[in-house]
Design an enzyme around this catalytic site. Structure first.
Site, mmCIF file in Angstrom:
data_model
loop_
_atom_site.group_PDB
_atom_site.id
_atom_site.type_symbol
_atom_site.label_atom_id
_atom_site.label_comp_id
_atom_site.label_asym_id
_atom_site.label_seq_id
_atom_site.Cartn_x
_atom_site.Cartn_y
_atom_site.Cartn_z
ATOM 1 N N LYS A 45 71.312 26.033 25.700
ATOM 2 C CA LYS A 45 70.758 26.174 26.954
ATOM 3 C C LYS A 45 69.654 27.462 27.295
ATOM 4 C CE LYS A 45 75.322 26.442 28.596
ATOM 5 N NZ LYS A 45 76.489 26.914 29.138
ATOM 6 N N GLU A 69 80.358 27.356 30.643
ATOM 7 C CA GLU A 69 79.893 28.796 31.043
ATOM 8 C C GLU A 69 78.845 27.740 32.264
ATOM 9 O OE1 GLU A 69 78.170 31.607 29.401
ATOM 10 O OE2 GLU A 69 77.971 32.875 30.959
ATOM 11 N N ARG A 100 79.718 21.485 15.245
ATOM 12 C CA ARG A 100 78.564 21.403 16.565
ATOM 13 C C ARG A 100 77.889 20.010 16.597
ATOM 14 N NH1 ARG A 100 77.211 25.344 19.663
ATOM 15 N NH2 ARG A 100 75.410 24.704 20.625
HETATM 16 P P1 ATP Z 1 74.712 26.736 24.797
HETATM 17 O O1 ATP Z 1 74.768 27.731 22.986
HETATM 18 O O2 ATP Z 1 73.747 25.928 24.909
HETATM 19 O O3 ATP Z 1 74.578 28.237 25.969
HETATM 20 P P2 ATP Z 1 77.714 27.385 25.566
HETATM 21 O O4 ATP Z 1 78.342 26.988 23.963
HETATM 22 O O5 ATP Z 1 77.470 28.618 25.040
HETATM 23 O O6 ATP Z 1 76.058 26.796 24.767
HETATM 24 P P3 ATP Z 1 79.697 26.831 27.233
HETATM 25 O O7 ATP Z 1 79.048 26.968 28.450
HETATM 26 O O8 ATP Z 1 79.929 27.986 26.571
HETATM 27 O O9 ATP Z 1 78.066 26.289 25.846
HETATM 28 O O10 ATP Z 1 79.890 25.484 25.983
HETATM 29 C C1 ATP Z 1 80.865 24.644 26.637
HETATM 30 C C2 ATP Z 1 81.521 24.334 25.262
HETATM 31 O O11 ATP Z 1 81.235 23.300 24.784
HETATM 32 C C3 ATP Z 1 82.165 25.082 24.563
HETATM 33 O O12 ATP Z 1 83.278 24.601 23.942
HETATM 34 C C4 ATP Z 1 81.388 24.575 23.279
HETATM 35 O O13 ATP Z 1 81.609 24.846 22.218
HETATM 36 C C5 ATP Z 1 80.631 23.229 22.992
HETATM 37 N N1 ATP Z 1 79.820 23.465 22.888
HETATM 38 C C6 ATP Z 1 78.098 24.027 22.927
HETATM 39 N N2 ATP Z 1 77.263 23.598 22.763
HETATM 40 C C7 ATP Z 1 78.118 21.993 21.619
HETATM 41 C C8 ATP Z 1 77.300 21.648 20.417
HETATM 42 N N3 ATP Z 1 75.899 21.423 20.366
HETATM 43 N N4 ATP Z 1 78.474 20.925 19.792
HETATM 44 C C9 ATP Z 1 79.106 20.929 20.418
HETATM 45 N N5 ATP Z 1 79.915 21.126 21.196
HETATM 46 C C10 ATP Z 1 79.358 22.243 21.764
HETATM 47 MG MG MG Z 2 79.092 30.540 25.587
#
Ligand code: ATP
Ligand code: MG
Length: 560
Positions: A271, A35, A261
């Site tokens: 984020k 995102e 994760r």
């Molecule tokens: P945040 O919680 O930091 O906002 P998010 O999961 O909302 O992270 P996205 O931009 O939606 O961020 O994530 C894009 C991809 O990255 C998703 O498929 C998510 O599962 C993966 N991702 C995010 N954080 C991790 C992590 N700590 N380990 C592995 N994959 C991750």
């Molecule tokens: Mg997300």
């Protein structure tokens, strides 16, 4: 990119089975779907290496899909940084797409579900909808609008889409089962009314799809075969499958699979929390070298190849664990040991004067040059000439007027080696009015030229040095952990409570050999005996300590 055979883990195995069964006619297509509401961090790195790595392992392709379904938080600034970070990591998306590219197709499928009697417009507000969802032990309550006719639902959905209704007054919901044991299946929301400007579609849409409604359908539009995501989406999988099973797909539905994760000790990967660090001024910005963002790690001097190698070693699992940051640093150090040129730099300079150093015919101190290897690990890096003369900078803590026990560096009457140059013996010190040592006097042994013992006599220490007349000044940033606890927030629930107030120490007035000035922006150099340091890409003369020299991870493994 990898030369070793593809690993065996549950995802690789499932894809092999799909290939054998011909489910996707042997095709493997993945996507990385961030995102665009912040910068990528080390957690995303894990997802990127899984999504792109698996496509590579099977000769397939991976798309970058910007999951831009929430107009309130997203921005092109983030889109650009995401595209750039992925390129820096060494991956090339087959295509760059936006979830918003599919808003039209997605809407057509929503009308299709309405026509099938599988979706309805609910006039209840958000609070009522969540209050009537029930919980694990209580079934939800059907909405009074759940039995609307197809005609009425279609008319209301079209008017929602036309922008007739104010924000929050209606939603489109899937009609599944308000008593379903999986809460995600209790008539989940598909569209919300939101009159907002979108970075890609402008003012074209007054309704926006939810993650669950957009994600699997976007996968299907793109032809994704394997939709890989993190474990928190496991409970969404039945819904992912339900939508696809009820839509008129023209090929096999994509398959969602979840993996653990990546979390690291002393690090937060959210984020939202990273944004707070920036907004509260705890760090200088998203690319502060202490940040676990890809921008921060890059500025800190972490090579992309080391980040990828670390993720490969961690592997793909279904158990969420926190990896030791020392293990990641170990990969960084291993890579830099092979690639980084060596330079001598003095962080806290103390003047060393050789009282028996010769002068030339004009009465100026003689200048000698020593040829020193740029990287003993890599002969191809060649050698450089390093100037040496009678006034030198040495590290302040390499001298002790009264040496403590087991101190083998310079002290009055003690002989040490100046690396690659000469043996020197300290004689006496010159002090300031306030008693601090301003200068150390020493004699050198001309017979030890090149730092070699003339007669087999041994010295217990070898020290780095910089010729004062040839030195270039620099500023060095030393870093400690950004969070002082291994699991930030474990005791209070708020990670930011555990921020280390002394995570950065700026040293001005450091002195380096002249050749350091040739380090290009972003280049990482080993400062002998001190660690690896990255030249800042924007501020010449500023270096960030990437990692120290001591491999705490390897040491810990030996102790086990
Ligand atoms: P945040 O919680 O930091 O906002 P998010 O999961 O909302 O992270 P996205 O931009 O939606 O961020 O994530 C894009 C991809 O990255 C998703 O498929 C998510 O599962 C993966 N991702 C995010 N954080 C991790 C992590 N700590 N380990 C592995 N994959 C991750
Ligand atoms: Mg997300």
């Amino acid at each position: 990119m990898t030369s070793s055979p593809p690993p065996t883990d549950f995802i690789h195995d499932a894809i092999r089975r799909d290939n054998e069964a011909g489910t996707y006619a042997g095709r493997v297509q993945t996507r990385f779907p961030p995102e665009p509401n912040g910068y990528l961090h080390i957690g995303h790195l894990k997802a990127i290496t899984v999504d792109f790595g698996i496509a590579e392992d099977f000769g397939g392709s991976c798309m970058l899909r910007l999951d831009d379904t929430n107009p309130d938080t997203e921005d092109v600034e983030y889109v650009d940084s995401i595209v750039d970070d992925i390129a820096w990591l060494g991956y090339t998306p087959a295509e760059v797409r936006y979830a918003s590219d599919y808003f039209g197709q997605l809407y057509a499928w929503a009308e299709y579900l309405v026509e099938q009697g599988l979706a309805y417009v609910d006039d209840q507000d958000g609070e009522t909808i969540s209050a009537t969802r029930g919980d694990f032990s209580t079934p939800g309550v059907n909405s009074p609008f759940r039995q609307r006719s197809v005609e009425e639902n279609l008319d209301l959905l079209r008017r929602m889409r036309a922008g007739e209704f104010p924000d929050g007054t209606r939603v489109l919901r899937a009609r599944i089962d308000m008593a379903h044991e999986n809460m995600q299946m209790r008539d989940p929301v598909m569209y919300r009314i939101r009159h907002a400007h979108h970075h890609n579609t402008g003012d074209a849409w007054p309704i926006y799809p939810t993650y669950d409604w957009a994600h699997g359908q976007s996968d299907a539009f793109e032809g994704v075969t394997h939709s890989l995501c993190t474990l928190e989406f496991e409970s969404h999988r039945p819904l992912y499958d339900w939508f696809l099973a009820n839509l008129p797909l023209d090929s096999a539905a994509p398959r969602q699979m979840e993996f653990a994760r990546l979390e690291l000790t002393h690090t937060v990967t959210s984020k939202r929390r990273l944004r707070t660090l920036v907004e509260q001024g705890v760090v200088d910005g998203w690319d502060d070298p202490r940040m676990p963002t890809l921008r921060g790690l890059r500025r800190r001097g972490y090579p992309a190849s080391a980040l990828r190698a670390f993720c490969t070693a961690v592997g793909i699992t279904r158990t969420n664990t926190r990896k030791a940051i020392e293990e990641l640093e170990s990969y960084v150090r291993r890579e830099l040991n092979a690639t980084a040129q060596r330079r001598m730099t003095v962080l806290r300079p103390l003047k060393l004067v050789l009282t028996n150093w010769p002068t030339d015919a004009d009465g100026n101190p003689v200048v000698e040059h020593f040829e020193i290897a740029n990287n003993p690990e890599n002969a191809e890096d060649g050698t450089r000439q390093v100037a040496f003369s009678g006034e030198l900078w040495i590290e302040a803590d390499d001298f002790a007027e009264v040496p403590p026990p087991k101190y083998f560096r310079l002290s009055p009457g003690r002989e040490v080696r100046l690396r690659g140059a000469y043996f020197v013996t300290a004689t006496d010190v010159v002090k300031d009015a306030d008693g601090t040592i301003a200068q150390v006097n020493a004699t050198y042994d001309p017979a030890s030229r090149g730092g070699n013992s003339p007669d087999g006599r041994k010295v217990k220490s070898t020290m780095h040095w910089v010729s004062a007349a040839h030195a270039a000044p620099l500023t060095v940033a030393l870093y400690d952990r950004l969070f002082s606890t291994a699991a930030p927030g474990a005791s209070t629930g708020e990670p930011l409570d555990d921020v280390n107030p002394r995570s950065r120490e700026l040293l001005t007035g450091c002195q380096a050999e002249a050749a350091l000035a040739e380090a290009g922006p972003g280049q990482v150099v080993q400062f002998e005996r001190l660690g690896y340091f990255a030249a800042d890409a924007r501020s010449p003369g500023l270096f960030h300590r990437t990692v120290g020299l001591r491999d705490e991870w390897a040491a810990a493994q030996r102790r086990r």
